[in-house]
Design a protein around this motif. Structure first.
Motif, PDB file in Angstrom:
ATOM      1  N   GLY A 155     -68.239  -4.587 -24.423  1.00  0.00           N
ATOM      2  CA  GLY A 155     -67.551  -5.411 -23.437  1.00  0.00           C
ATOM      3  C   GLY A 155     -66.342  -4.759 -22.814  1.00  0.00           C
ATOM      4  N   ALA A 156     -65.205  -5.450 -22.846  1.00  0.00           N
ATOM      5  CA  ALA A 156     -63.981  -4.969 -22.200  1.00  0.00           C
ATOM      6  C   ALA A 156     -63.431  -3.703 -22.860  1.00  0.00           C
ATOM      7  N   GLY A 157     -63.926  -3.371 -24.048  1.00  0.00           N
ATOM      8  CA  GLY A 157     -63.469  -2.146 -24.717  1.00  0.00           C
ATOM      9  C   GLY A 157     -64.230  -0.915 -24.292  1.00  0.00           C
ATOM     10  N   PHE A 158     -65.201  -1.066 -23.392  1.00  0.00           N
ATOM     11  CA  PHE A 158     -66.068   0.052 -23.018  1.00  0.00           C
ATOM     12  C   PHE A 158     -65.330   1.257 -22.421  1.00  0.00           C
ATOM     13  N   PRO A 159     -64.305   1.071 -21.584  1.00  0.00           N
ATOM     14  CA  PRO A 159     -63.619   2.249 -21.025  1.00  0.00           C
ATOM     15  C   PRO A 159     -63.066   3.197 -22.086  1.00  0.00           C
ATOM     16  N   PHE A 160     -62.650   2.657 -23.228  1.00  0.00           N
ATOM     17  CA  PHE A 160     -62.130   3.519 -24.295  1.00  0.00           C
ATOM     18  C   PHE A 160     -63.206   4.466 -24.823  1.00  0.00           C
ATOM     19  N   VAL A 161     -64.447   4.019 -24.764  1.00  0.00           N
ATOM     20  CA  VAL A 161     -65.551   4.853 -25.243  1.00  0.00           C
ATOM     21  C   VAL A 161     -65.646   6.135 -24.424  1.00  0.00           C
ATOM     22  N   PHE A 162     -65.375   6.037 -23.128  1.00  0.00           N
ATOM     23  CA  PHE A 162     -65.389   7.243 -22.297  1.00  0.00           C
ATOM     24  C   PHE A 162     -64.314   8.230 -22.743  1.00  0.00           C
ATOM     25  N   ILE A 163     -63.189   7.729 -23.190  1.00  0.00           N
ATOM     26  CA  ILE A 163     -62.132   8.613 -23.696  1.00  0.00           C
ATOM     27  C   ILE A 163     -62.627   9.352 -24.939  1.00  0.00           C
ATOM     28  N   VAL A 164     -63.307   8.635 -25.831  1.00  0.00           N
ATOM     29  CA  VAL A 164     -63.827   9.246 -27.057  1.00  0.00           C
ATOM     30  C   VAL A 164     -64.848  10.328 -26.735  1.00  0.00           C
ATOM     31  N   VAL A 165     -65.808  10.008 -25.863  1.00  0.00           N
ATOM     32  CA  VAL A 165     -66.865  10.963 -25.528  1.00  0.00           C
ATOM     33  C   VAL A 165     -66.277  12.173 -24.811  1.00  0.00           C
ATOM     34  N   THR A 166     -65.329  11.947 -23.902  1.00  0.00           N
ATOM     35  CA  THR A 166     -64.688  13.062 -23.209  1.00  0.00           C
ATOM     36  C   THR A 166     -63.989  13.983 -24.197  1.00  0.00           C
ATOM     37  N   ALA A 167     -63.296  13.401 -25.172  1.00  0.00           N
ATOM     38  CA  ALA A 167     -62.587  14.205 -26.173  1.00  0.00           C
ATOM     39  C   ALA A 167     -63.553  15.063 -26.983  1.00  0.00           C
ATOM     40  N   VAL A 168     -64.673  14.484 -27.403  1.00  0.00           N
ATOM     41  CA  VAL A 168     -65.659  15.239 -28.184  1.00  0.00           C
ATOM     42  C   VAL A 168     -66.250  16.379 -27.352  1.00  0.00           C
ATOM     43  N   LEU A 169     -66.572  16.096 -26.103  1.00  0.00           N
ATOM     44  CA  LEU A 169     -67.164  17.126 -25.251  1.00  0.00           C
ATOM     45  C   LEU A 169     -66.152  18.214 -24.902  1.00  0.00           C
ATOM     46  N   LEU A 170     -64.883  17.871 -24.807  1.00  0.00           N
ATOM     47  CA  LEU A 170     -63.862  18.893 -24.589  1.00  0.00           C
ATOM     48  C   LEU A 170     -63.735  19.805 -25.812  1.00  0.00           C
ATOM     49  N   LEU A 171     -63.862  19.231 -27.007  1.00  0.00           N
ATOM     50  CA  LEU A 171     -63.865  20.051 -28.217  1.00  0.00           C
ATOM     51  C   LEU A 171     -65.073  20.990 -28.209  1.00  0.00           C
ATOM     52  N   PHE A 172     -66.226  20.466 -27.816  1.00  0.00           N
ATOM     53  CA  PHE A 172     -67.416  21.313 -27.666  1.00  0.00           C
ATOM     54  C   PHE A 172     -67.157  22.434 -26.661  1.00  0.00           C
ATOM     55  N   ALA A 173     -66.485  22.090 -25.554  1.00  0.00           N
ATOM     56  CA  ALA A 173     -66.243  23.061 -24.494  1.00  0.00           C
ATOM     57  C   ALA A 173     -65.325  24.195 -24.941  1.00  0.00           C
ATOM     58  N   VAL A 174     -64.441  23.934 -25.900  1.00  0.00           N
ATOM     59  CA  VAL A 174     -63.555  24.994 -26.394  1.00  0.00           C
ATOM     60  C   VAL A 174     -64.387  26.157 -26.928  1.00  0.00           C
ATOM     61  N   GLY A 175     -65.334  25.851 -27.795  1.00  0.00           N
ATOM     62  CA  GLY A 175     -66.190  26.910 -28.321  1.00  0.00           C
ATOM     63  C   GLY A 175     -67.135  27.451 -27.269  1.00  0.00           C
ATOM     64  N   PHE A 176     -67.731  26.557 -26.487  1.00  0.00           N
ATOM     65  CA  PHE A 176     -68.710  26.931 -25.462  1.00  0.00           C
ATOM     66  C   PHE A 176     -68.129  27.923 -24.463  1.00  0.00           C
ATOM     67  N   THR A 177     -66.928  27.642 -23.973  1.00  0.00           N
ATOM     68  CA  THR A 177     -66.331  28.517 -22.957  1.00  0.00           C
ATOM     69  C   THR A 177     -65.757  29.797 -23.551  1.00  0.00           C
ATOM     70  N   ASN A 178     -65.195  29.730 -24.758  1.00  0.00           N
ATOM     71  CA  ASN A 178     -64.641  30.940 -25.363  1.00  0.00           C
ATOM     72  C   ASN A 178     -65.722  31.893 -25.848  1.00  0.00           C
ATOM     73  N   ALA A 179     -66.938  31.383 -25.996  1.00  0.00           N
ATOM     74  CA  ALA A 179     -68.053  32.259 -26.361  1.00  0.00           C
ATOM     75  C   ALA A 179     -68.663  32.941 -25.143  1.00  0.00           C
ATOM     76  N   THR A 180     -68.241  32.544 -23.947  1.00  0.00           N
ATOM     77  CA  THR A 180     -68.815  33.089 -22.718  1.00  0.00           C
ATOM     78  C   THR A 180     -68.790  34.615 -22.663  1.00  0.00           C
ATOM     79  N   PRO A 181     -67.697  35.295 -23.012  1.00  0.00           N
ATOM     80  CA  PRO A 181     -67.707  36.765 -22.950  1.00  0.00           C
ATOM     81  C   PRO A 181     -68.724  37.411 -23.888  1.00  0.00           C
ATOM     82  N   PHE A 182     -69.157  36.687 -24.915  1.00  0.00           N
ATOM     83  CA  PHE A 182     -70.115  37.243 -25.863  1.00  0.00           C
ATOM     84  C   PHE A 182     -71.559  36.901 -25.510  1.00  0.00           C
ATOM     85  N   VAL A 183     -71.740  36.018 -24.527  1.00  0.00           N
ATOM     86  CA  VAL A 183     -73.080  35.594 -24.106  1.00  0.00           C
ATOM     87  C   VAL A 183     -73.198  35.878 -22.617  1.00  0.00           C
ATOM     88  N   LYS A 184     -73.500  37.097 -22.281  1.00  0.00           N
ATOM     89  CA  LYS A 184     -73.460  37.522 -20.886  1.00  0.00           C
ATOM     90  C   LYS A 184     -74.814  37.310 -20.217  1.00  0.00           C
TER      91      LYS A 184
END
Length: 491
Positions: A69-98
């Motif tokens: 219900g009305a708490g749904f917008p907070f869920v987007f904050i949670v998912v964004t945070a998790v995906l940003l954590l994923f992106a830390v490894g994903f983007t820093n591995a870029t130089p090793f995955v050419k």
């Protein structure tokens, strides 16, 4: 790093003449993708794949109605945070995955060629399913839009065929053309939603003022927050495709990470703000009932209430163009997956030949179009409902595949850092990727628990089990192809 791009084996010899036309001096097997995409262009392509307007008009009302219900917008904050954590490894591995292979390139680098090829087949299945499935929304959406202006009621597949033809044509030419089209469509759809957001905010909110559900634990944990997370995850599909455009990007080791972070932050902020405004505009106490009864129309009626009849008409038009932009974005992603796999010797080599003039994956694009055409034709012949069956089933396939690939890529990234000497520090190599993996693992469990709901089944039935079987087959096919095609490579 330039000699390890997706067609590095096909780079022209250093002494090749540079004054003659490319087609005259570079044999077809040596042609490679060309482009000069900057951060903004890649962000436009990736954010358009997420279909922001489509999400606010689709998954958001469903997440509110059947989630928390009305708490749904907070869920987007949670998912964004998790995906940003994923992106830390994903983007820093870029130089090793050419390699411009996104998921499968990372998985192949970290977990081996067999696992990488399995991930490649799973990714192809996921993206093609979503590209085709969205036509099941686009066709009926275009029909309803034009009917409202007096056009006759015609079969959904006629409009799907028209959209298909335009997407196929744009996919044939250089990527900058698609980028410009997506930029225009994306800006238009985002502006209309932001206009609604601004009017509601500056008018002091809706009938009950501003919703407090976004910060109230009783609302955030109400209803079915796990189901809400599921709808939020689906809203981000496509963000990870920034790495697919590596060979068409300027300075990819800077462009790809920046585009990934910017896309994630923009998408997350837009979804959080706009879902909160939608709730506020309708009233926090009645939003669940309203969203349940009017999930498909609540965005249009809210826009008309605050922006007038013209605003309502604009939102209807842009909803259809948003779906078109989503299809075009995923078509570009699929084409580059096919091109890359062909260049690696996994698919027929001819599909890995870039167009002599446009530097585009023209043949790969046509192959992707052919596959989508077959799926649409099957839907028509079998008489499938375009939304309730065709889109829902194919969307379920895509959802399962993308979450599985995110989990597998997270594991691969951590392994890459363990095996490769680097000075990045524990946050970038272990802590952030590990936390991201933990969050994605929870998301994967939620997807499987709620899979029957996604594909409109009452409990696990033939289609739910069929989706699981498809991905078991896709991942199992990787090691088989790796053994049979020893020359096929991922780097």
């Amino acid at each position: 790093m330039a000699d390890t791009t997706i067609a590095e084996s096909s780079a022209a010899p250093p002494d090749a003449p540079t004054t003659a036309p490319e087609a005259a001096v570079v044999p077809p097997e040596f042609r490679r993708l060309r482009g000069s995409l900057g951060v903004a262009s890649i962000v436009f392509i990736v954010v358009a794949a997420a279909s922001p307007l489509g999400v606010i008009g689709g998954p958001v009302p469903l997440g509110i109605a059947y989630g928390n219900g009305a708490g749904f917008p907070f869920v987007f904050i949670v998912v964004t945070a998790v995906l940003l954590l994923f992106a830390v490894g994903f983007t820093n591995a870029t130089p090793f995955v050419k390699s411009a292979g996104a998921f499968f390139a990372y998985v192949g680098k970290g977990l081996g060629r067999g696992a990488g090829l399995g991930a490649a087949f799973a990714a192809l299945l996921s993206y093609i399913a979503l590209e085709a499935g969205v036509f099941g929304l686009f066709g009926p959406g275009a029909n309803e839009l034009l009917k409202s202006y007096g056009a006759p009621d015609i079969p959904w597949w006629v409009y799907a065929a028209i959209g298909f033809a335009v997407v196929s044509a744009l996919g044939y030419f250089k990527i900058e053309l698609s980028g410009r089209v997506l930029a225009v469509l994306l800006i238009a759809e985002v502006l209309i939603v932001l206009a609604l957001d601004a009017v509601v905010i500056f008018s002091g909110g809706g009938p009950e003022g501003f919703s407090t559900g976004i910060v109230d634990p009783t609302h955030i944990l109400s209803g079915a927050p796990g189901f809400a997370i599921l709808f939020a995850i689906l809203s981000f599909i496509g963000f990870e495709a920034t790495a697919v455009f590596r060979d068409e990007a300027r300075d990819p080791e800077r462009t790809i990470p920046r585009a990934t972070y910017i896309a994630l932050i923009l998408i997350g902020a837009f979804y959080t703000l706009s879902s909160w405004v939608l709730i506020s505009a309708n009233g926090q106490s009645t939003i669940v009932e309203n969203a349940s009864e009017n999930a498909g129309t609540i965005l249009a009626t809210t826009t008309e209430q605050y922006l007038g009849t013209v605003g309502g008409h604009i939102i209807q038009v842009l909803f259809v163009t948003s779906l078109f932009a989503c299809i075009l974005s995923f078509h570009n992603i699929v084409s580059r997956y096919v091109f890359t796999l062909a260049g690696r010797g996994v698919l027929p080599r001819a599909l890995g030949d870039a167009h002599a003039r446009h530097g585009s994956p023209a043949r790969a694009s046509l192959a992707a179009s052919g596959t989508v055409a077959v799926l649409i034709a099957l839907a028509v012949v079998l008489g499938l409902d375009p939304i309730g069956q065709f889109y829902t089933w194919l969307g379920g396939i895509s959802s399962v595949g993308i979450v599985l690939l995110l989990v597998l890529t997270s594991v691969a990234v951590i392994v890459i850092f363990r095996r490769t000497p680097n000075e990045l520090g524990p946050w970038k190599t272990t802590i952030a990727p590990g936390l991201g993996l933990l969050g994605l693992g929870v998301f994967a469990v939620l997807v499987f628990v709620n899979l029957p709901v996604l594909v409109a089944e009452d409990g696990y039935g033939p289609f739910s089990w069929g989706i699981i079987a498809l991905f078991v087959l896709a991942f199992a096919l990787g090691p088989v192809v790796a053994r049979r095609r020893a020359g096929a490579r991922l780097e």
